[in-house]
Design a protein around this motif. Sequence first.
Motif, PDB file in Angstrom:
ATOM      1  N   SER A  31       0.863  -1.182   0.000  1.00 42.44           N
ATOM      2  CA  SER A  31       0.000   0.000   0.000  1.00 42.44           C
ATOM      3  C   SER A  31       0.903   1.237   0.000  1.00 42.44           C
ATOM      4  O   SER A  31       2.102   1.126   0.262  1.00 42.44           O
ATOM      5  N   SER A  32       0.323   2.370  -0.293  1.00 44.08           N
ATOM      6  CA  SER A  32       1.147   3.583  -0.308  1.00 44.08           C
ATOM      7  C   SER A  32       0.274   4.803  -0.038  1.00 44.08           C
ATOM      8  O   SER A  32      -0.962   4.714  -0.078  1.00 44.08           O
ATOM      9  N   GLY A  33       0.932   5.915   0.229  1.00 45.98           N
ATOM     10  CA  GLY A  33       0.172   7.134   0.499  1.00 45.98           C
ATOM     11  C   GLY A  33       1.064   8.353   0.543  1.00 45.98           C
ATOM     12  O   GLY A  33       2.285   8.244   0.682  1.00 45.98           O
ATOM     13  N   TYR A  45      -3.709  11.243   0.699  1.00 50.35           N
ATOM     14  CA  TYR A  45      -4.217  10.340  -0.345  1.00 50.35           C
ATOM     15  C   TYR A  45      -3.553   8.982  -0.149  1.00 50.35           C
ATOM     16  O   TYR A  45      -2.328   8.916   0.060  1.00 50.35           O
ATOM     17  N   LYS A  46      -4.347   7.911  -0.220  1.00 55.51           N
ATOM     18  CA  LYS A  46      -3.799   6.571   0.005  1.00 55.51           C
ATOM     19  C   LYS A  46      -4.376   5.582  -0.998  1.00 55.51           C
ATOM     20  O   LYS A  46      -5.463   5.784  -1.530  1.00 55.51           O
ATOM     21  N   LEU A  54      -1.978   4.237  -6.403  1.00 60.27           N
ATOM     22  CA  LEU A  54      -1.958   5.578  -5.801  1.00 60.27           C
ATOM     23  C   LEU A  54      -1.962   6.632  -6.909  1.00 60.27           C
ATOM     24  O   LEU A  54      -2.654   7.654  -6.819  1.00 60.27           O
ATOM     25  N   ARG A  76       4.423   0.897   1.756  1.00 61.68           N
ATOM     26  CA  ARG A  76       4.354   0.050   2.967  1.00 61.68           C
ATOM     27  C   ARG A  76       4.573  -1.420   2.662  1.00 61.68           C
ATOM     28  O   ARG A  76       4.137  -1.931   1.637  1.00 61.68           O
ATOM     29  N   LEU A  85      -6.537   0.223   3.618  1.00 62.80           N
ATOM     30  CA  LEU A  85      -6.464   1.680   3.493  1.00 62.80           C
ATOM     31  C   LEU A  85      -6.254   2.351   4.855  1.00 62.80           C
ATOM     32  O   LEU A  85      -5.482   3.292   4.995  1.00 62.80           O
ATOM     33  N   ALA A  88      -2.692   1.992   5.890  1.00 64.73           N
ATOM     34  CA  ALA A  88      -1.686   2.638   5.029  1.00 64.73           C
ATOM     35  C   ALA A  88      -1.278   3.981   5.650  1.00 64.73           C
ATOM     36  O   ALA A  88      -2.057   4.642   6.324  1.00 64.73           O
ATOM     37  N   HIS A  89      -0.027   4.375   5.395  1.00 66.00           N
ATOM     38  CA  HIS A  89       0.466   5.680   5.870  1.00 66.00           C
ATOM     39  C   HIS A  89       0.147   6.730   4.811  1.00 66.00           C
ATOM     40  O   HIS A  89      -0.069   6.352   3.666  1.00 66.00           O
TER      41      HIS A  89
END
Length: 614
Positions: A31-33, A45-46, A54, A76, A85, A88-89
């Motif tokens: 995951s990413s953000g 935004y994630k 993303l 992540r 979600l 996620a950071h």
Amino acid sequence: MCGIVGYVGNKSVVDILIDGLEQLEYRGYDSSGIAVMCDTEIKVYKAIGKLKNLREELCGHEKEFSSTTMGIGHIRWATHGAPTLLNAHPHTCNCGNLVVVHNGIIENYKELREDLAKSGCVFKSQTDTEAVAHLVARKYAQCKDLKEAVRLASYEIEGAYALCVMHNECKNTLVITKRNAPLLIGIGDNEFYAASDVPAIIKHTNKAVYLEDNQIAELTPESMEIVDIENNKINPKIEILPWEPVALSKMGYKHFMLKEIHEQPDVIRNILVGRLHAPDEHVVLNEVKLNHETLTHLERIQIIACGTSLHAAMIGKYLIESFCGISVDVEASSEYIYRKTVTNERTLVIGVSQSGETADTLTAIKQAKAKGAHILIVTNRPDSAMAREADSLIPVNAGIEVSVAATKSYIAQLMAFYLLALYMSEIKDSIAPSTLTSLKTELMLLPQKIEQILSQKDNIQNVARNYANTKDFIFIARGINYPTALEGALKLKEISYINATGYPAGELKHGPIAMLDETMPVLSILMNGSVYEKLLSNSEEAKARNARMIALTNSRDEKLNYLFEHIIKVPDVQELFSPIIAIVPLQLLAYYIAEFLGKDVDQPRNLAKSVTVE
Ligand code: AGP
């Protein structure tokens, strides 16, 4: 085991963050953000899954962040809490004014969560990181100074972390800190970058400061102020980064893994430059501080590493014991750190690590150092945390390795061990000069032999096609190639998810032979030398149980045609150097099988390139 980036300056920030995260995808990708400082407030935004999700998530929001020039980002690899979600950071405090991204593990997060919950904090995620967001926000509410808030929070956080923090009330200020996790600051013109690793910033600047543990940096477009945990001002050491941006391109190959496999002849040439000029000259290892006296007093050598580096270490043991007659133990770092090892001033401890950041190996090295051992680090990252602990260093110069599956760094580590074993044998005078010359001659011929294998890679692709649908795979070998069997199996399982195992062939009949039938492929690493005949007879035993036999061999023995369904031929080589020759077809076999299966070769599921958590 995540990647973090940050930026404060005068450029539009979103592309900088996303490009940076792309370069850090090897560290995790579930995951990413990002969080960016917009005109009125911080926006987050994630997305779950790969970074491309993303990117898609950001489409349509461009107007919101068109003029933003400060932000933080995160990619992540889940440790605490599933890749959702909510987990996620970036993570925020309750009011959303403070955002944080984190790489590492907060060990006392449960205690922190309990304590913070009592004072009214409501947790939205299952992560350890969210505790940091609430904790720093609480400190900020007291002191109204973000750097100070992070500094005060550092006293209460236990574990490993690299953090980037922003607050709505500090429009131009990014605060970062670290402990036992990598973090560097890139310096541009009226701008600063923060990142877990060089590739995320090298496109923008090659001037950087490696933040040290427990230092806190406050970055604004015009200034960089660094303090230690006791609030003493630090004069940062600015370094010029050695990496070239071109190293990060696939250069026309379909995957980084394939490109990196093809780079191996040059990797060998690179590591030899300046270290071995000619077969009749001594090996030069400028950063290795072992001399006759230290080697004479040495009681033992311990080599510690994880994964592929552990397999290189096992071959290192074989070489050092053969060339120098010194007893060597090899151990997985994760085992070494939880037992009482016999390690003292008369121990040479060799840490092997591509990244130089692997948490278990780093901890093991620190423990050994505290016991007085001489620490020698073999790494692809001379700028890493491990390298900074070293008394002696062998940088392996493989260049940036992007693919999660290690290939060229393994070959480079093996080369480091050949050079080290030769170097030590020269100091100890343990090998006859004529033998030394012949070994060095062979060493210098290895790049051409690998080029020969690469030029016949279509044959290996054809063999791979036959085994792409298998459920299991066994690799067998003996002697110096037993670790090759382990590494071949590791490559296959990590990128194809096929259940692959490496065995010392003599062990087959002590259990594994029960698994053999006409569905089971058995690949025999049958290299000419002392164990050839023994391994041949083990292969016959497997054939008698109807296994699907494959040979990887430099023998031209006709009778192999009757025993093996497929034969992968490699150039002839002295037995001691056969691991370098044998691993290349196994890397290609794993690559082509994974490719046939349509797997994500460069970023296999559940893995990350740099394992910075224990
Ligand atoms: C290699 O293909 C693996 N992805 C993995 O086993 C790796 O070798 C291991 O995590 C050790 O990493 P290091 O060499 O950076 O310490």
